[in-house]
Scaffold this motif. Structure first.
Motif, PDB file in Angstrom:
ATOM      1  N   HIS A   1       7.833  13.765   8.152  1.00 33.47           N
ATOM      2  CA  HIS A   1       7.965  13.395   6.548  1.00 33.47           C
ATOM      3  C   HIS A   1       8.580  12.068   6.435  1.00 33.47           C
ATOM      4  O   HIS A   1       9.218  11.386   7.200  1.00 33.47           O
ATOM      5  N   SER A   2       7.994  11.483   5.166  1.00 33.45           N
ATOM      6  CA  SER A   2       8.620  10.271   4.387  1.00 33.45           C
ATOM      7  C   SER A   2       8.499  10.652   3.050  1.00 33.45           C
ATOM      8  O   SER A   2       7.549  11.111   2.593  1.00 33.45           O
ATOM      9  N   CYS A   3       9.634  10.060   2.403  1.00 37.02           N
ATOM     10  CA  CYS A   3       9.577  10.093   0.772  1.00 37.02           C
ATOM     11  C   CYS A   3       8.631   8.937   0.308  1.00 37.02           C
ATOM     12  O   CYS A   3       8.095   9.052  -0.928  1.00 37.02           O
ATOM     13  N   ILE A   4       8.166   7.993   1.136  1.00 40.00           N
ATOM     14  CA  ILE A   4       7.231   7.143   1.094  1.00 40.00           C
ATOM     15  C   ILE A   4       5.985   7.417   1.770  1.00 40.00           C
ATOM     16  O   ILE A   4       5.939   6.465   3.189  1.00 40.00           O
ATOM     17  N   PRO A   5       5.116   8.206   1.980  1.00 39.90           N
ATOM     18  CA  PRO A   5       3.997   8.741   2.976  1.00 39.90           C
ATOM     19  C   PRO A   5       3.041   7.914   2.809  1.00 39.90           C
ATOM     20  O   PRO A   5       2.796   6.902   1.777  1.00 39.90           O
ATOM     21  N   ASN A   6       2.385   7.274   4.261  1.00 38.75           N
ATOM     22  CA  ASN A   6       1.216   6.750   4.099  1.00 38.75           C
ATOM     23  C   ASN A   6      -0.070   7.533   4.112  1.00 38.75           C
ATOM     24  O   ASN A   6      -1.117   7.176   4.399  1.00 38.75           O
TER      25      ASN A   6
ATOM     26  N   VAL B   1      -5.675  12.396   4.020  1.00 40.67           N
ATOM     27  CA  VAL B   1      -6.119  10.960   3.781  1.00 40.67           C
ATOM     28  C   VAL B   1      -5.290   9.997   3.668  1.00 40.67           C
ATOM     29  O   VAL B   1      -3.893  10.206   3.171  1.00 40.67           O
ATOM     30  N   ALA B   2      -5.423   8.905   4.145  1.00 38.78           N
ATOM     31  CA  ALA B   2      -4.411   7.602   4.161  1.00 38.78           C
ATOM     32  C   ALA B   2      -4.324   7.047   2.738  1.00 38.78           C
ATOM     33  O   ALA B   2      -5.297   6.945   1.960  1.00 38.78           O
ATOM     34  N   THR B   3      -3.001   7.058   2.085  1.00 41.04           N
ATOM     35  CA  THR B   3      -2.595   6.494   0.773  1.00 41.04           C
ATOM     36  C   THR B   3      -2.141   5.188   0.844  1.00 41.04           C
ATOM     37  O   THR B   3      -1.900   4.410  -0.267  1.00 41.04           O
ATOM     38  N   ARG B   4      -2.110   4.751   2.088  1.00 39.69           N
ATOM     39  CA  ARG B   4      -1.695   3.211   2.373  1.00 39.69           C
ATOM     40  C   ARG B   4      -2.462   2.640   3.612  1.00 39.69           C
ATOM     41  O   ARG B   4      -2.922   3.621   4.479  1.00 39.69           O
TER      42      ARG B   4
ATOM     43  N   GLN C   1      -4.538   6.424  16.075  1.00 39.64           N
ATOM     44  CA  GLN C   1      -5.204   5.764  17.331  1.00 39.64           C
ATOM     45  C   GLN C   1      -5.895   4.640  16.913  1.00 39.64           C
ATOM     46  O   GLN C   1      -6.428   3.795  17.612  1.00 39.64           O
ATOM     47  N   GLN C   2      -6.279   4.560  15.558  1.00 40.32           N
ATOM     48  CA  GLN C   2      -7.152   3.489  15.027  1.00 40.32           C
ATOM     49  C   GLN C   2      -6.406   3.160  13.696  1.00 40.32           C
ATOM     50  O   GLN C   2      -5.802   3.733  13.216  1.00 40.32           O
ATOM     51  N   GLN C   3      -6.754   1.812  13.456  1.00 38.32           N
ATOM     52  CA  GLN C   3      -6.446   1.432  11.873  1.00 38.32           C
ATOM     53  C   GLN C   3      -7.203   2.460  10.880  1.00 38.32           C
ATOM     54  O   GLN C   3      -8.336   2.547  10.718  1.00 38.32           O
ATOM     55  N   PHE C   4      -6.435   2.722   9.702  1.00 35.93           N
ATOM     56  CA  PHE C   4      -7.131   3.471   8.789  1.00 35.93           C
ATOM     57  C   PHE C   4      -6.762   2.590   7.352  1.00 35.93           C
ATOM     58  O   PHE C   4      -5.778   2.348   7.057  1.00 35.93           O
ATOM     59  N   GLU C   5      -7.787   2.383   6.708  1.00 38.04           N
ATOM     60  CA  GLU C   5      -7.699   1.629   5.255  1.00 38.04           C
ATOM     61  C   GLU C   5      -7.203   2.684   4.224  1.00 38.04           C
ATOM     62  O   GLU C   5      -7.401   3.870   4.451  1.00 38.04           O
ATOM     63  N   ARG C   6      -6.677   2.082   3.157  1.00 36.32           N
ATOM     64  CA  ARG C   6      -6.166   3.056   1.859  1.00 36.32           C
ATOM     65  C   ARG C   6      -7.218   3.952   1.413  1.00 36.32           C
ATOM     66  O   ARG C   6      -8.507   3.165   1.349  1.00 36.32           O
ATOM     67  N   GLY C   7      -7.189   4.937   1.296  1.00 37.14           N
ATOM     68  CA  GLY C   7      -8.196   6.041   0.902  1.00 37.14           C
ATOM     69  C   GLY C   7      -9.209   6.530   1.978  1.00 37.14           C
ATOM     70  O   GLY C   7      -9.953   7.450   1.630  1.00 37.14           O
ATOM     71  N   ALA C   8      -8.988   6.130   3.225  1.00 39.27           N
ATOM     72  CA  ALA C   8      -9.864   6.512   4.360  1.00 39.27           C
ATOM     73  C   ALA C   8      -9.474   8.071   4.847  1.00 39.27           C
ATOM     74  O   ALA C   8      -8.235   8.476   4.577  1.00 39.27           O
TER      75      ALA C   8
ATOM     76  N   MET D   1       3.116   4.302  -8.443  1.00 38.62           N
ATOM     77  CA  MET D   1       2.471   5.462  -7.644  1.00 38.62           C
ATOM     78  C   MET D   1       1.809   5.204  -6.299  1.00 38.62           C
ATOM     79  O   MET D   1       2.098   6.013  -5.339  1.00 38.62           O
ATOM     80  N   SER D   2       1.069   4.093  -6.447  1.00 41.54           N
ATOM     81  CA  SER D   2       0.337   3.881  -5.233  1.00 41.54           C
ATOM     82  C   SER D   2       1.472   3.070  -3.971  1.00 41.54           C
ATOM     83  O   SER D   2       1.271   3.541  -2.876  1.00 41.54           O
ATOM     84  N   LYS D   3       2.558   2.355  -4.371  1.00 41.78           N
ATOM     85  CA  LYS D   3       3.564   1.983  -3.492  1.00 41.78           C
ATOM     86  C   LYS D   3       4.394   3.000  -3.111  1.00 41.78           C
ATOM     87  O   LYS D   3       4.518   3.183  -1.704  1.00 41.78           O
ATOM     88  N   LEU D   4       4.433   4.172  -3.796  1.00 42.87           N
ATOM     89  CA  LEU D   4       5.132   5.319  -3.187  1.00 42.87           C
ATOM     90  C   LEU D   4       4.458   6.441  -2.515  1.00 42.87           C
ATOM     91  O   LEU D   4       4.904   7.510  -2.130  1.00 42.87           O
ATOM     92  N   GLY D   5       2.963   5.870  -2.374  1.00 47.21           N
ATOM     93  CA  GLY D   5       2.078   6.657  -1.428  1.00 47.21           C
ATOM     94  C   GLY D   5       1.737   8.301  -2.550  1.00 47.21           C
ATOM     95  O   GLY D   5       1.221   9.272  -1.829  1.00 47.21           O
ATOM     96  N   LYS D   6       1.876   8.058  -3.823  1.00 42.19           N
ATOM     97  CA  LYS D   6       1.393   9.256  -4.606  1.00 42.19           C
ATOM     98  C   LYS D   6      -0.021   8.967  -4.690  1.00 42.19           C
ATOM     99  O   LYS D   6      -0.377   8.130  -5.375  1.00 42.19           O
ATOM    100  N   TRP D   7      -1.009  10.131  -4.484  1.00 47.50           N
ATOM    101  CA  TRP D   7      -2.446   9.954  -4.243  1.00 47.50           C
ATOM    102  C   TRP D   7      -2.862  11.368  -4.670  1.00 47.50           C
ATOM    103  O   TRP D   7      -3.324  11.950  -3.798  1.00 47.50           O
TER     104      TRP D   7
END
Length: 324
Positions: A133-138, A160-163, A24-31, A241-247
């Motif tokens: 599911h996504s293989c490149i999760p956010n 937690v947002a990874t992207r 419902q709102q924008q989430f920054e990476r790591g939020a 790793m970051s591009k693929l959403g691995k956090w």
């Protein structure tokens, strides 16, 4: 009767299967998107280290009322929570109630092992289980690994947002995180065997599959090299790793190694920004892994290079940029 929990900053919509989650709102990476206590948590009695081999037999055993610990766990829920449970996705809508309950656990459950506890647990969440599911999760799910006698919130989860997630975008997680370094064919096989669907995410589309497989292959190679990675390889590995959403702790560990490498070469600005990236990854971990050492590098760099004082407030932004 359990009180109705406050709504999280997401909303349910129909996304292929299940209810889905949409920001419902924008989430920054790591939020932190939301924190959620378990709807139900069940000790399977099976070893966590052998769960992958025993899961099929476990769920088959649950189809007898007298032996089903999943059925007992469902019946121990408050009426309101049973109603929430009944909204979870299942392929057994027209089956018996027992079959429905077992399938809801099988389809939606997170398999998890508490720290210093051998048994695998199956945990369900009201909102997080609705994520597709996504293989490149956010986003990623972090579960409190402290045992019930160590914490007030055993099994609590943080989404937690990874992207960066724009408002109105689906929030998606990886159902098969152990297979993140495998190619699309291997991931598709696992998804079909467990959940019965073909993935059509960006990493599995034919036009992107070759590049996706190449990047994951590089990650496998770098993982096998371990401590022999050069600074350039560390940087590339972190980027993939970051591009693929691995956090996870592996990402923060790589950030620590690269930050330390820059620190030993007196490259304090770069070292501090990379350490800040590792801290960003770990900030919502229940069990911190490298937080202390990453914090030390940041402090030492700050003391060694006084010019960094003017940049101190910009380090969080720089950390997010480094992980892009």
């Amino acid at each position: 009767m359990a009180a109705t929990p406050p709504p999280p900053p997401v909303t349910g919509v129909e996304i292929v299967k299940g209810e889905g989650l949409v920001a419902q709102q924008q989430f920054e990476r790591g939020a932190l998107i939301l924190t959620e206590d378990p709807l139900v948590m069940c000790d399977t009695g099976k070893g966590f280290s052998t769960w992958d081999k025993e899961a099929g037999a476990f769920y088959q055993e649950q189809h007898e009322y007298s032996k089903s610990i999943l059925w007992k766990a469902f019946n121990n829920l408050e009426l309101f929570d049973q109603g929430v449970f009944n909204t979870l996705y299942t392929t057994k809508r027209k089956a018996s109630k027992l079959e429905y309950v077992v399938d809801a656990f099988r389809h939606n459950g997170f398999q998890f092992g508490f720290r210093n506890v051998n048994n695998a647990h199956v945990i369900l969440y009201r909102f997080i289980c609705a994520a597709y599911h996504s293989c490149i999760p956010n986003a990623t799910v972090m579960i409190n690994e402290f045992a019930p006698d160590e914490t007030l919130h055993p099994g609590q989860a943080r989404l937690v947002a990874t992207r960066e997630i724009p408002a109105g975008s689906p929030i998606v997680i990886d159902y098969i995180p152990k297979l993140w370094k495998e190619d699309s064919a291997a991931r598709q096989q696992a998804l079909m065997a467990r959940w019965g669907f073909d993935c059509n995410c960006e990493g599995c589309k034919p036009a992107k599959a070759v590049m996706d497989a190449s990047e994951r292959s590089i990650c496998r190679t770098y993982h096998e090299k371990g401590l022999r990675l050069s600074a350039a390889e560390l940087r590339l590995y972190i980027g993939f790793m970051s591009k693929l959403g691995k956090w996870d702790k592996d990402l923060s560990r790589l950030c620590l190694r690269l930050a330390h490498d820059h620190e030993t070469r007196d490259e304090y600005r770069e070292a501090m920004h990379i350490a800040q990236s590792g801290l960003l990854v770990e900030q919502h971990f229940y069990l911190k892994c490298h937080y202390g050492e990453l914090s030390r590098i940041c402090a030492d760099c700050f003391l060694e290079d006084r010019n960094l004082q003017a940049e101190y407030r910009e380090t969080e932004r720089a950390a997010r940029i480094f992980l892009e």
